[in-house]
Design a protein around this motif. Sequence first.
Motif: not given
Length: 616
Positions: A346-350
């Motif tokens: 799982a990843s966030f943006d930026g």
Amino acid sequence: MSENKERAARGLSRRDFLARAAVVVGGTAAAAAVPGAAYAVQEGVIGDWAADGSAQVAVPPSASTNASWSDGTHREHNGAAFPADDATPIPPRAVPAKWDYECEICVVGAGGGGLNAAARAAELGADVICVEALGLHGGNAQEAGMCAILGGSKLQESKRFAFPSYPFDAKKLADWAIDEYHYACDPRLINLIAEEGGHCIDWMADCGVQWRLGEVPVYVAPKNSTLDHHVLKMKDATDAMFSFGQRHGVDYRFQSPAEALVQDGDGRVVGVVVREDYGDEKYIHATRGVILTAGGFCNNKALLERYIPTAAMGCASSYLTAGETGECFRMGLGAGADVSGFNSSASFDGGVDWEAEGGQWARFLYDGMTQLSRQPWFTVDRCGNRLRYMDSRVGEDGANAIYALGDLATIQMTPPGHRSYIVFDAHYEDHLAGFAQEHCRKLITPDLEQIDKVPEHYRDWHHGVQDAIDADVLKKRDTLEELERDLGFEPGILVEAVEKWNACCEKGEDDFMYPMPPEWLHAIKDPPFYGCRIGGNLYGTKAGLLINDEMQVVSTKGTVIPGLYAGWHTAGGACGENSYIGDPILGSLLGDVSLAFCGGYLCGTFAVENEMKGGE
């Protein structure tokens, strides 16, 4: 009464918690404020973050500060901090002629999951030792700010909230989640999380955790809500659970990383080998079971490349700075465990690509540069193609916009070369207020709730941006041609893309397939020009040891490994295979710290029920 319960009756654990360094205030244990000293260990091993080599630290209450260093700045990482770059199984040891310590259940890891596992098992009557590689409790949960439980807790019932509809129905929630995963998941685990998530929250509240709606520990998202959760609120929850465990006799042993499991001739896991105080090996006899909770392997590149290659390629950084080096996973492999959730994370943006410029892969997440990278700038791939931006402004329904954080990570990770490029000009600061992004993209400002928990160095967001400029991570150039060259574009690609963008800005109407709103159209004309490589920001591994719905680790033969349990994120499988983004809520049904909390609670419960009470 056992040795460690006698010690608990006298007060603290064997080390008196690093020579009486922890202060218990109002029933809640103090948390790390200066872990730069607290993590002092032998040079060249995991946790080598100390400035002065001190093994004793003063630990003020977590409400005072959350700075990671004695002078208030963020913690810097060096090669010694994360030496793990090995994907090979760690073979178990044979039963020794003599054990050094004895308990009924040994918990590996004192992060959010480990604290819950240890506290729950002790509450149910087990004699518990909890070992931790770092110098203080909390692990990566210290840096989290959102506990996403989608219904079923008493607090949510009082507000008549449940997802996908009220009244709460665990089967409806599980069905919704399974559909969102396109059925690539273990439905038993999804259903277990849906049924028990609210119970875990209620139990933690009974243990002393103060959940407060509107501050996001329990996700409700009323209309027009603002989710200010980048100020690290989960630290307070880990403090409370540490204190609860102390009161119930848990023997915490810090700066004592686990080295291997101990497995007897019948294949039963009966203990753990630790390196006590980063020195001599000690054998802990766990007569009833071992619970592995020490995170995933976000900072072990060899494990990422083997089990989550999409994350290894697409993520530019990891914000899990307290470890996540995969030793628990590797120990499970050595004991014969199977793997579940291959290629899922799982990843966030930026994610800002510091590593490409000689910087660190694992970094403190919420600094000015990270927040700047998440704004709706002109964004292209290396071919000059425009990339879509996912708006996180809060709409009337209040909840939907948070999905943009994970969705945008997908967009940023999947272009050619697995990187995206943001570009803006000298006037960037004038545009920030007009972007009005929320959730994890909200800018760090002096009036931010609990601003005192943001490292002092980063309370002014300009400092984080200047750090990036100084490191040439955010490239500042006098001409677009220079910026184009130094970002690695072929000649003319970026210059032409900017020309097309500027034409849209002058017309006041974006002709892109996914147009920017007119108020976000800002031409790139005046030097200096700025550009940065970005990708995903890895916040959770979903690949891990295969477990059943009683948190027991399953072998490659399909049978349970006796005596061995694993919580998330050591365990995997809840969201199946080839899910390499996940969003902050659905990233295995719960936000990741919630998943750790819930998994630990379940591990402690099932370990006692199965191993001590005959499966009651």
